[in-house]
Scaffold this motif. Structure first.
Motif, PDB file in Angstrom:
ATOM      1  N   SER A  82      26.348  31.002  43.179  1.00 16.49           N
ATOM      2  CA  SER A  82      25.226  30.073  43.299  1.00 16.49           C
ATOM      3  C   SER A  82      24.386  30.343  44.541  1.00 16.49           C
ATOM      4  N   ASP A  83      24.963  31.012  45.561  1.00 19.76           N
ATOM      5  CA  ASP A  83      24.200  31.299  46.785  1.00 19.76           C
ATOM      6  C   ASP A  83      23.435  32.615  46.697  1.00 19.76           C
ATOM      7  N   GLY A  84      23.444  33.229  45.520  1.00 12.46           N
ATOM      8  CA  GLY A  84      22.699  34.464  45.328  1.00 12.46           C
ATOM      9  C   GLY A  84      23.490  35.730  45.570  1.00 12.46           C
ATOM     10  N   THR A  85      24.719  35.586  46.056  1.00  8.13           N
ATOM     11  CA  THR A  85      25.566  36.761  46.247  1.00  8.13           C
ATOM     12  C   THR A  85      26.308  37.066  44.952  1.00  8.13           C
ATOM     13  N   MET A  86      26.985  38.208  44.940  1.00  5.99           N
ATOM     14  CA  MET A  86      27.829  38.564  43.808  1.00  5.99           C
ATOM     15  C   MET A  86      29.271  38.649  44.252  1.00  5.99           C
ATOM     16  N   ASN A  87      30.171  38.335  43.340  1.00  6.81           N
ATOM     17  CA  ASN A  87      31.595  38.567  43.528  1.00  6.81           C
ATOM     18  C   ASN A  87      32.007  39.789  42.721  1.00  6.81           C
ATOM     19  N   TRP A  88      33.037  40.462  43.238  1.00  8.76           N
ATOM     20  CA  TRP A  88      33.600  41.637  42.570  1.00  8.76           C
ATOM     21  C   TRP A  88      35.074  41.349  42.287  1.00  8.76           C
ATOM     22  N   THR A  89      35.479  41.514  41.039  1.00  6.53           N
ATOM     23  CA  THR A  89      36.819  41.119  40.622  1.00  6.53           C
ATOM     24  C   THR A  89      37.656  42.326  40.206  1.00  6.53           C
ATOM     25  N   ASN A  90      38.953  42.040  39.991  1.00  9.24           N
ATOM     26  CA  ASN A  90      39.908  42.966  39.370  1.00  9.24           C
ATOM     27  C   ASN A  90      40.274  44.185  40.210  1.00  9.24           C
ATOM     28  N   THR A  91      40.190  44.040  41.539  1.00 11.43           N
ATOM     29  CA  THR A  91      40.653  45.111  42.419  1.00 11.43           C
ATOM     30  C   THR A  91      42.062  44.796  42.893  1.00 11.43           C
ATOM     31  N   VAL A  92      42.972  45.730  42.689  1.00 15.58           N
ATOM     32  CA  VAL A  92      44.343  45.536  43.121  1.00 15.58           C
ATOM     33  C   VAL A  92      44.410  45.656  44.645  1.00 15.58           C
ATOM     34  N   GLU A  93      45.241  44.831  45.264  1.00 19.18           N
ATOM     35  CA  GLU A  93      45.262  44.736  46.716  1.00 19.18           C
ATOM     36  C   GLU A  93      45.703  46.035  47.382  1.00 19.18           C
ATOM     37  N   VAL A  94      46.762  46.621  46.901  1.00 20.48           N
ATOM     38  CA  VAL A  94      47.348  47.768  47.594  1.00 20.48           C
ATOM     39  C   VAL A  94      48.189  48.560  46.607  1.00 20.48           C
ATOM     40  N   GLY A  95      48.519  49.771  46.989  1.00 19.66           N
ATOM     41  CA  GLY A  95      49.482  50.576  46.259  1.00 19.66           C
ATOM     42  C   GLY A  95      50.242  51.400  47.275  1.00 19.66           C
ATOM     43  N   SER A  96      51.552  51.339  47.233  1.00 22.83           N
ATOM     44  CA  SER A  96      52.366  51.977  48.266  1.00 22.83           C
ATOM     45  C   SER A  96      53.539  52.709  47.626  1.00 22.83           C
ATOM     46  N   LEU A  97      53.984  53.748  48.315  1.00 23.99           N
ATOM     47  CA  LEU A  97      55.207  54.437  47.892  1.00 23.99           C
ATOM     48  C   LEU A  97      56.355  54.151  48.859  1.00 23.99           C
TER      49      LEU A  97
ATOM     50  N   ILE B 296      42.688  41.063  44.291  1.00 21.37           N
ATOM     51  CA  ILE B 296      41.984  40.419  45.403  1.00 21.37           C
ATOM     52  C   ILE B 296      40.496  40.338  45.080  1.00 21.37           C
ATOM     53  N   LEU B 297      39.935  39.142  45.198  1.00 24.16           N
ATOM     54  CA  LEU B 297      38.502  38.955  44.983  1.00 24.16           C
ATOM     55  C   LEU B 297      37.720  39.587  46.127  1.00 24.16           C
ATOM     56  N   ASN B 298      36.696  40.363  45.786  1.00 27.08           N
ATOM     57  CA  ASN B 298      35.806  41.000  46.760  1.00 27.08           C
ATOM     58  C   ASN B 298      36.533  41.934  47.720  1.00 27.08           C
ATOM     59  N   ASP B 299      37.621  42.519  47.268  1.00 29.72           N
ATOM     60  CA  ASP B 299      38.317  43.521  48.071  1.00 29.72           C
ATOM     61  C   ASP B 299      37.364  44.692  48.310  1.00 29.72           C
ATOM     62  N   LEU B 300      37.206  45.091  49.581  1.00 28.33           N
ATOM     63  CA  LEU B 300      36.234  46.137  49.907  1.00 28.33           C
ATOM     64  C   LEU B 300      36.577  47.489  49.294  1.00 28.33           C
ATOM     65  N   LYS B 301      37.845  47.725  49.016  1.00 26.15           N
ATOM     66  CA  LYS B 301      38.202  48.999  48.386  1.00 26.15           C
ATOM     67  C   LYS B 301      37.554  49.125  47.020  1.00 26.15           C
ATOM     68  N   GLY B 302      37.315  47.978  46.380  1.00 20.87           N
ATOM     69  CA  GLY B 302      36.625  47.978  45.103  1.00 20.87           C
ATOM     70  C   GLY B 302      35.134  47.759  45.245  1.00 20.87           C
TER      71      GLY B 302
END
Length: 396
Positions: free
Chosen positions: A346-361, A376-382
């Protein structure tokens, strides 16, 4: 129908039509402006303390391209402000960065330092870049010469860390362009990872792509008996590697004998990435070796990374696409991203969804591990990868 009724109907369509409201001039600008409004990628953590974060470096890579494309100085100024938060006036890298951790993650902010040095000639940026270059000189390696991802990941190379090698290449180009030993080492990092993690023909759920990582010592619980690779292909690890292939070819000298070895890896992987997309949606599964399995899902950061790499690789001439199938695959995936993972606020920004937080071995590397990691919502990796993918899509 009277003229006034017709006019009212037209205005209603323009005002209330979701199409009229949902199509910004540029999704790349929208993603960048949304991140900036939220204060993302600003060199600070959630407590306001300096954070030397590879995610921030990735966003700054996109903001730099936006600045060069649009000339809008707010993007450049945001990069400067963020970098000043993690580098002191004397050039000391701040926050929790400790060179003796030998983590390659912080090195992804290095291209920002090199960029600002080239723009300003301020010594602090060269000092900060020299710090990361000194780390690479001492970085632990496998017996074959592959960088360990971190000191605590004994003898392990991971495809996800390759975005950090862009710094290695840029530093060499800026300050040591005739250092053939460094150029050969950069190429070797790519070829060793490719050799040790490439999925072999005849493997279950064969894709011909790269496993998440490998343990040269074969001591990790997940290490395979042949080359020590992990059991699954995780989309974002492959995405980091794929982006690095495209970006490093812009920096690596074409006259160097090892240039072809890097491009040949890209030529092998590009059609395989295209073919690994889900045929209905056009996007990619989180665990690419388990398509359609219960709890697996379409993951947004890896998809955005693949779209960016495919489109950029074709545009720059690194990936042939005589029949147009690679560009068509990327366009199909991009349209799915817009329809499913971009949310208007509603504030004119966009959200980015469906990015997994991390992946580790650091654990067992199983399918159950990957699908159990939260989104994580709006995770910068995505979000940053979407910005980059949008730039390439808009260049079409």
């Amino acid at each position: 129908m009277t003229y006034s009724c017709q006019l009212f109907s037209l205005i209603s369509i323009l005002i209330f039509s979701p199409i009229a409201l949902a199509l910004p001039h540029s999704y790349a600008l929208w993603a960048a402006d949304s991140a900036i409004k939220r204060g993302q990628g600003n060199g600070l953590d959630s407590n306001g303390k300096p954070s030397v974060s590879y995610e921030h470096g990735e966003l700054q890579w996109g903001l730099r391209q936006l600045y060069e494309k649009t000339g809008n100085k707010k993007y450049y100024e945001y990069i400067v402000s963020a970098a000043n938060n993690i580098v002191s006036n004397s050039g000391t890298v701040l926050g929790s960065y400790v060179i003796s951790d030998y983590s390659l993650d912080p090195v992804r902010t290095g291209p920002t330092f090199l960029y600002l040095y080239s723009e300003t000639k301020q010594a602090k940026w060269k000092v900060a870049a020299d710090t990361f270059r000194a780390q690479l000189n001492a970085q632990p390696r496998t017996a074959e010469g592959q960088f360990w991802h971190k000191l605590r990941y004994f003898n392990q190379g991971m495809s996800a860390h390759f975005r950090r090698h862009i710094f290695y290449a840029q530093y060499t180009k800026h300050f040591q362009p005739t250092n053939n030993t460094a150029w050969a080492d950069i190429a070797s990092q790519f070829t060793l990872m490719y050799k040790n993690t490439l999925q072999a023909p005849g493997s279950a759920n064969y894709t011909g792509l790269l496993y998440h990582g490998y343990d040269h010592s074969h001591t990790a619980t997940w290490a395979s008996s042949d080359r020590g690779h992990s059991p699954e292909i995780w989309d974002r690890a492959l995405g980091w590697f794929f982006m690095a292939l495209v970006d490093v070819l812009e920096i690596f000298p074409k006259t160097h004998g090892d240039y072809a070895s890097i491009q040949n890896i890209l030529l092998d992987l590009a059609p395989k990435v295209r073919d690994a997309a889900d045929p209905q949606t056009g996007v990619w599964w989180l665990v690419m070796t388990q398509p359609g399995r219960a709890r697996n899902y379409f993951e947004s950061s890896g998809t955005a990374m693949f779209v960016y790499s495919l489109l950029r690789g074709v545009r720059l001439g690194y990936i042939p696409d005589a029949d147009g199938s690679i560009v068509q695959a990327a366009k199909k995936a991009y349209k799915y991203m817009l329809a499913n993972w971009v949310i208007t606020n509603s504030d004119g920004t966009m959200n980015w969804t469906n990015t997994v937080e991390v992946g580790s071995l650091s654990g067992d590397g199983t399918f159950e591990y990957y699908v159990g990691v939260p989104l994580i919502l709006n995770d910068l990796k995505g979000l940053a990868a979407f910005l980059l993918a949008s730039l390439e899509y808009e260049n079409l």
